[in-house]
Enzyme design. Structure first.
Site, mmCIF file in Angstrom:
data_model
loop_
_atom_site.group_PDB
_atom_site.id
_atom_site.type_symbol
_atom_site.label_atom_id
_atom_site.label_comp_id
_atom_site.label_asym_id
_atom_site.label_seq_id
_atom_site.Cartn_x
_atom_site.Cartn_y
_atom_site.Cartn_z
ATOM 1 N NE ARG A 131 -2.570 1.155 3.596
ATOM 2 C CZ ARG A 131 -3.293 1.095 4.701
ATOM 3 N NH1 ARG A 131 -4.495 0.564 4.685
ATOM 4 N NH2 ARG A 131 -2.816 1.555 5.833
ATOM 5 N NE ARG A 168 -0.711 6.867 9.018
ATOM 6 C CZ ARG A 168 -1.569 6.136 9.700
ATOM 7 N NH1 ARG A 168 -2.822 6.046 9.328
ATOM 8 N NH2 ARG A 168 -1.176 5.490 10.777
ATOM 9 N NE ARG A 226 1.263 2.455 12.496
ATOM 10 C CZ ARG A 226 0.905 2.505 11.205
ATOM 11 N NH1 ARG A 226 1.833 2.645 10.273
ATOM 12 N NH2 ARG A 226 -0.344 2.428 10.852
HETATM 13 P P1 ADP Z 1 -3.166 2.722 12.663
HETATM 14 O O1 ADP Z 1 -4.434 2.153 13.209
HETATM 15 O O2 ADP Z 1 -3.087 2.630 11.182
HETATM 16 O O3 ADP Z 1 -1.942 2.279 13.375
HETATM 17 P P2 ADP Z 1 -3.836 5.335 13.701
HETATM 18 O O4 ADP Z 1 -4.038 6.384 12.688
HETATM 19 O O5 ADP Z 1 -5.021 4.780 14.405
HETATM 20 O O6 ADP Z 1 -3.053 4.227 12.934
HETATM 21 O O7 ADP Z 1 -2.790 5.818 14.811
HETATM 22 C C1 ADP Z 1 -1.536 6.366 14.476
HETATM 23 C C2 ADP Z 1 -0.717 6.558 15.741
HETATM 24 O O8 ADP Z 1 -1.391 7.461 16.639
HETATM 25 C C3 ADP Z 1 -0.461 5.309 16.574
HETATM 26 O O9 ADP Z 1 0.628 4.571 16.090
HETATM 27 C C4 ADP Z 1 -0.214 5.926 17.954
HETATM 28 O O10 ADP Z 1 1.079 6.481 18.052
HETATM 29 C C5 ADP Z 1 -1.206 7.070 17.991
HETATM 30 N N1 ADP Z 1 -2.508 6.668 18.566
HETATM 31 C C6 ADP Z 1 -3.698 6.653 17.908
HETATM 32 N N2 ADP Z 1 -4.693 6.245 18.714
HETATM 33 C C7 ADP Z 1 -4.127 5.978 19.917
HETATM 34 C C8 ADP Z 1 -4.615 5.495 21.159
HETATM 35 N N3 ADP Z 1 -5.903 5.191 21.335
HETATM 36 N N4 ADP Z 1 -3.735 5.352 22.179
HETATM 37 C C9 ADP Z 1 -2.436 5.654 22.031
HETATM 38 N N5 ADP Z 1 -1.893 6.090 20.886
HETATM 39 C C10 ADP Z 1 -2.724 6.260 19.825
#
Ligand code: ADP
Length: 197
Positions: free
Chosen positions: A127, A139, A150
């Site tokens: 992707r 990203r 992650r």
């Molecule tokens: P994805 O689900 O594709 O990993 P997100 O866009 O949901 O990505 O989140 C990107 C980043 O934002 C995460 O890797 C983390 O650093 C932070 N993040 C998002 N939501 C949370 C959460 N609920 N708690 C802690 N960190 C979060």
């Protein structure tokens, strides 16, 4: 209706959330999107989150809990919402329960997107490559190394949230490796069997 979409990064939660928003008029609450906006706007929250997100680690619970608490207290959240990327730890799930209970509200369902671990990483790498070839922004945290961090955060801190909701009878498992349309059908089917239908 109040839903949680749950699953590893890149499982397709955002795509399905957008569809649910359209179909049911729900609010899409993505903590990832909210944090990225905060980073772009240079707010104190954004400044605190920037490096953590770039590494692929989780932002502290109190930061994201506060963001969600503020957002679901606004009037337009009364129409229902779909949480995407939250809760990501058992402590966040407990905080969410407490804030909903204080408003006499409950979750209707937690939909977990199951993925095949091997194929999943390939899908994300592809992707990012396709987006980059098409001249679209990639990203920063879709970089394969950061993506691995992650995924590790997901397995260590987020995966236990699944058992938390299973015990509450809210968890619906669906196959996230299917096509977008097939996943959408599985989501619809899961919602027909939700707790407060
Ligand atoms: P994805 O689900 O594709 O990993 P997100 O866009 O949901 O990505 O989140 C990107 C980043 O934002 C995460 O890797 C983390 O650093 C932070 N993040 C998002 N939501 C949370 C959460 N609920 N708690 C802690 N960190 C979060």
């Amino acid at each position: 209706m109040r839903l949680v979409l749950f699953g590893p990064p890149g499982a397709g939660k955002g795509t399905q959330a957008a569809r649910l928003v359209e179909k049911f008029g729900l609010l899409h609450l993505s903590t990832g999107d909210m944090l990225r906006s905060a980073v772009a706007a240079g707010t104190p929250t954004g400044l605190a989150a920037k490096e953590i997100m770039a590494r692929g680690d989780l932002v502290p619970d109190d930061v994201v809990v506060k963001i969600i608490e503020d957002r679901i207290s606004q009037k337009d959240a009364d129409k229902g919402f779909v949480l995407d990327g939250f809760p990501r730890t058992v402590a966040q799930a407990q905080s969410l329960d407490a804030m909903l209970a204080a408003k006499h509200l409950k979750l209707d369902a937690v939909i977990e997107f199951e993925v095949d671990a091997g194929k999943h990483v390939d899908r994300i790498v592809k992707r990012a490559e396709e987006a980059s070839r098409a001249g679209q922004p990639v990203r920063k945290d879709d970089d394969p190394q950061v993506f691995k961090t992650r995924l590790a955060a997901y397995h260590e801190q987020t995966a236990p949230v699944s058992a938390y909701y299973r015990r509450k009878g809210l968890l619906k498992l669906i196959d996230g490796m299917d096509s977008i349309d097939a996943v959408a059908q599985s989501v619809d089917k899961a919602l027909q069997h939700r707790a407060h239908a």
